[in-house]
Structures are given as structure tokens and as C-alpha cells.
Enzyme design. Structure first.
Site, PDB file in Angstrom:
ATOM      1  N   ARG A 165       0.824  -1.217   0.000  1.00  0.00           N
ATOM      2  CA  ARG A 165       0.000   0.000   0.000  1.00  0.00           C
ATOM      3  C   ARG A 165       0.858   1.267   0.000  1.00  0.00           C
ATOM      4  NH1 ARG A 165      -3.169  -3.621  -0.572  1.00  0.00           N
ATOM      5  NH2 ARG A 165      -5.342  -3.650   0.131  1.00  0.00           N
ATOM      6  N   SER A 237     -10.661  -0.767   3.274  1.00  0.00           N
ATOM      7  CA  SER A 237      -9.849  -0.935   4.491  1.00  0.00           C
ATOM      8  C   SER A 237      -9.421   0.437   5.005  1.00  0.00           C
ATOM      9  CB  SER A 237      -8.577  -1.725   4.184  1.00  0.00           C
ATOM     10  OG  SER A 237      -8.898  -3.008   3.728  1.00  0.00           O
ATOM     11  N   GLU A 332      -4.716   3.602   6.353  1.00  0.00           N
ATOM     12  CA  GLU A 332      -4.502   3.412   4.924  1.00  0.00           C
ATOM     13  C   GLU A 332      -5.142   4.570   4.165  1.00  0.00           C
ATOM     14  OE1 GLU A 332      -5.325   1.536   1.138  1.00  0.00           O
ATOM     15  OE2 GLU A 332      -6.376   0.245   2.559  1.00  0.00           O
TER      16      GLU A 332
END
Ligand code: EPU
Length: 337
Positions: A165, A237, A332
Site C-alpha cells: 500500500r 480498508s 490506509e
């Protein structure tokens, strides 16, 4: 040609569905449009933000600056052999539109990334990933406009420094680049990756390995666990899955033998959803916002909630996980103040 708006509503442009606006909002349809913003005072002075599909943003207030949305729409075959195809894809193409059309044309590599919201231009920024595959596995290079020099530049996959990520666009080039085009290399020869969780079982039940079956299994899994942005606001997420040292994971396993762990490089990845669930917060609700009842890694806006409320809940979750497990969660989602 660009389109420019003032006091532009963002509610339908952020998947959390927060009712906020931007002082200035610019839609750009070609690289040339972005290069011309060099002389645009709204864009060059004060705060600015580049947004794709708004599926990874958390606005805590109205945005007192200029938002640029690159809407370059094209999927072009650059070249192909009997083995591979190379595609130039405009930043504004919807990610799942690229996946769907690749699956239909029999090109392998993106099917595990089915049904992820957002745009192609955003995919390298956070190196989107799901079911054992990451965007970096198919990305060959990324073209962008450098906002310091207003020139077009290109980085190879290696130069993008992709990580979990993460990429150079979230680090050194944060706020300094507008991605205009991503080049993908896909395979024409069958190449499946169905080792994640129960994916291979689901594919078998659908009749065996094929691009369509993999896509269908993933769409079904995502639809059953993740909220439909049309019904409930969320940004997928909310946290990354944390990495801990091997020794720390072994210590935790003594107290929590059922804790799922995934060895990755020199560390161990622990699913944040599991940690949050163990803190008793799965399904927790705080006014109009909450933790999704089916996937604890996803924070949701039930309607009328604000970015500040979600952020307060996120801090509560971080505290609870830190107190119980001594593990730090990292967001995130990008918080925009
Ligand atoms: N788990 C729980 N409780 C929960 C959620 C998960 O115990 O409420 C456990 C599961 O039992 C499983 C493990 O956590 O053992 C992993 O769960 P899952 O397969 O749902 O994946 P994840 O690690 O929670 C990641 C990605 C998702 C991606 C899935 C599938 C991150 C931050 N998230 O989630 O990506 O779809 O894997 O590959 O890595 C996104 O980034 O927005 C996103 C949805």
C-alpha cells in the site's frame, strides 16, 4: 479544455459520502490541460489535491483549496505478441472497467483486483492489492506531470518503489505529481493466482479456473464482506495490516494462539481486522459512524456522519489495539484537513 468550478460539492465524489465542498474544483481531460495549469492561479496558489475516484479519502472539513481530477479516458494497446499485451491506460479510467475489459479480452493479471473502487491513476499511488495480487505485479511504468517543473515524466515500476500500500507517489512525490497514464503488461497465457484464502475452492465451485470464474468469485467475496458504497459510505480498508517483528509475533501467539499471521519478508503481518475484532469493536457504532459488522477493518458512515467522527473512532480503535496487543495501527486512508 479544463472545466473549473467554485464551491463544488464533493458528497458524491467521496465514497464516505461526507457532505463537504471544495473552494475550487478542476476537471482535466488531457495531459496538455494539466500542463497549462502552470499559469492557473487557483491551482498554483494555496492548497491543492489530486483526486481519482475519492475512494481512499477522508475529508474532515470543506477543502479550502483547489482539487484537480484527471479524467483522461483511454485504454490503448501499445503493442502485443502471442504471449503478452502492453496497454496504455488513462488515469481517469475506472479501475474495475479496466479489469472487466481485460478479463473479457482474455488478458491475465488483473482479475484478482476485480471490483476495487477508484481510478487507474490512483492504483499505483497506494499500490492497490487484494487476494494475493498487487497493482505493481502488472504495472510496467507510470507517466505523470511533475508539478515543480510542469513537465511530463515517466517512472519504471522499479523507480516507483512499490511496497505494501505504498509507492514513491505517497512518499517523495506526494503532492508533486499528477499521474496521467499507467502502462500495464498483461499475459495472454493462463496464469492464475488462487492461493489466497478460500479463493481456489470458490473458483472450483463455479466450474474451475477461468478468468471469468476468478472475477466472479472475487466479486462475490467482496460484495459479501465489504459495504456497497451506494448504500453505506466507506473507504474500504481503513487501516493497513500491521507488520511486527517475528519475536513480537511469537510473544503474542503465546497469549493468543488463534491469531492469524502471515510471514512476509523479515516480518510478520497480522490482520488488523482480527485485532480490532478481538477488542470487541467489530460492529461498534458511534452516532452515525461505526465499524462494519462484517469486516472490522472497514469504518462506515451510516449517513449524516462526518470525517471528524470517523477520525475519532479511528483513534479509539488505535488506542484499544495498542492497549491490548501493543501493536500500532497505521491508517490506509488519506486524511484531508
Ligand atoms: N479478520 C477477522 N475479523 C475481521 C476481518 C478479518 O478476524 O473482521 C481476519 C480474517 O479471518 C482473516 C484475515 O483477517 O484471517 C484476513 O481477512 P481478509 O481476507 O478479509 O483480508 P484483510 O487482510 O482484512 C486485505 C486488504 C483488502 C483486500 C483483502 C483481500 C489491506 C489493508 N486490506 O484485507 O483490501 O480486499 O485483504 O485480499 O491489506 C482495501 O485496501 O481497501 C481492501 C479492501
Amino acid at each position: 479544455m479544463i472545466e473549473k468550478f467554485y464551491t463544488y460539492p464533493l458528497q458524491s465524489l467521496n465514497t464516505f459520502g461526507f457532505d463537504v465542498s471544495a473552494r475550487c474544483f478542476i476537471k482535466a481531460y488531457a495531459t496538455q490541460d494539466i500542463l497549462q495549469l502552470r499559469d492557473d492561479r487557483d491551482f498554483t496558489r494555496g492548497k491543492r489535491l489530486v483526486m481519482g475516484g475519492g475512494s481512499n479519502l477522508l475529508f474532515t472539513a470543506n477543502f479550502d483549496g483547489c482539487i484537480l481530477q484527471p479524467l483522461l479516458q483511454s485504454i490503448d494497446v501499445a503493442d502485443e505478441t502471442s504471449e503478452k499485451v502492453r496497454l496504455h491506460v488513462g488515469a481517469g479510467v475506472a479501475w474495475d472497467e479496466l479489469v472487466r475489459s481485460s478479463v473479457e479480452r482474455g488478458w491475465y493479471g488483473l482479475e484478482n483486483l476485480s471490483f476495487i473502487p477508484g481510478t487507474v491513476g490512483a492504483s499505483p499511488v497506494q499500490n492497490i492489492g487484494a487476494y494475493g495480487v498487487e497493482a505493481k505485479d502488472a504495472i510496467e511504468s507510470v507517466e505523470y506531470v511533475n508539478l515543480d517543473t510542469f513537465t511530463v515524466e515517466r517512472l519504471s515500476s522499479e523507480q516507483c518503489r512499490f511496497g505494501y500500500r505504498s509507492s514513491i507517489f505517497k512518499q517523495e512525490l506526494k503532492g508533486k505529481a499528477v499521474i496521467t497514464q499507467v502502462t500495464f503488461c498483461l499475459s495472454k497465457r493462463p496464469r492464475y493466482n488462487t492461493s489466497y484464502g478460500s479463493l481456489s475452492e470458490m473458483v472450483k465451485q463455479l466450474g474451475g479456473e477461468s478468468l471469468r470464474n476468478v472475477r466472479q468469485a472475487i466479486v462475490a467475496t467482496r460484495s459479501s464482506k465489504l459495504p456497497d458504497p451506494a448504500e453505506m459510505g466507506s473507504a474500504g480498508s481503513f487501516f493497513k495490516n500491521p507488520f511486527v517483528e517475528k519475536s513480537a509475533a511469537e510473544e503474542l501467539l503465546k497469549t493468543y494462539p488463534a491469531m492469524p499471521t502471515f510471514t512476509s519478508g523479515s516480518g510478520v503481518k497480522i490482520p488488523a481486522g482480527w485485532l480490532i475484532e478481538q477488542c470487541g469493536l467489530k460492529g461498534a457504532r458511534r452516532g452515525s459512524v461505526g465499524v462494519h459488522p462484517k469486516q472490522a477493518l472497514v469504518l462506515v458512515n451510516y449517513g449524516g456522519g462526518t470525517g471528524c467522527e470517523v477520525l475519532a473512532l479511528a483513534y479509539e480503535i488505535c488506542r484499544a489495539v495498542r492497549d491490548k496487543f501493543g501493536v500500532e495501527l497505521e491508517m490506509e486512508v488519506n486524511v484531508v484537513a
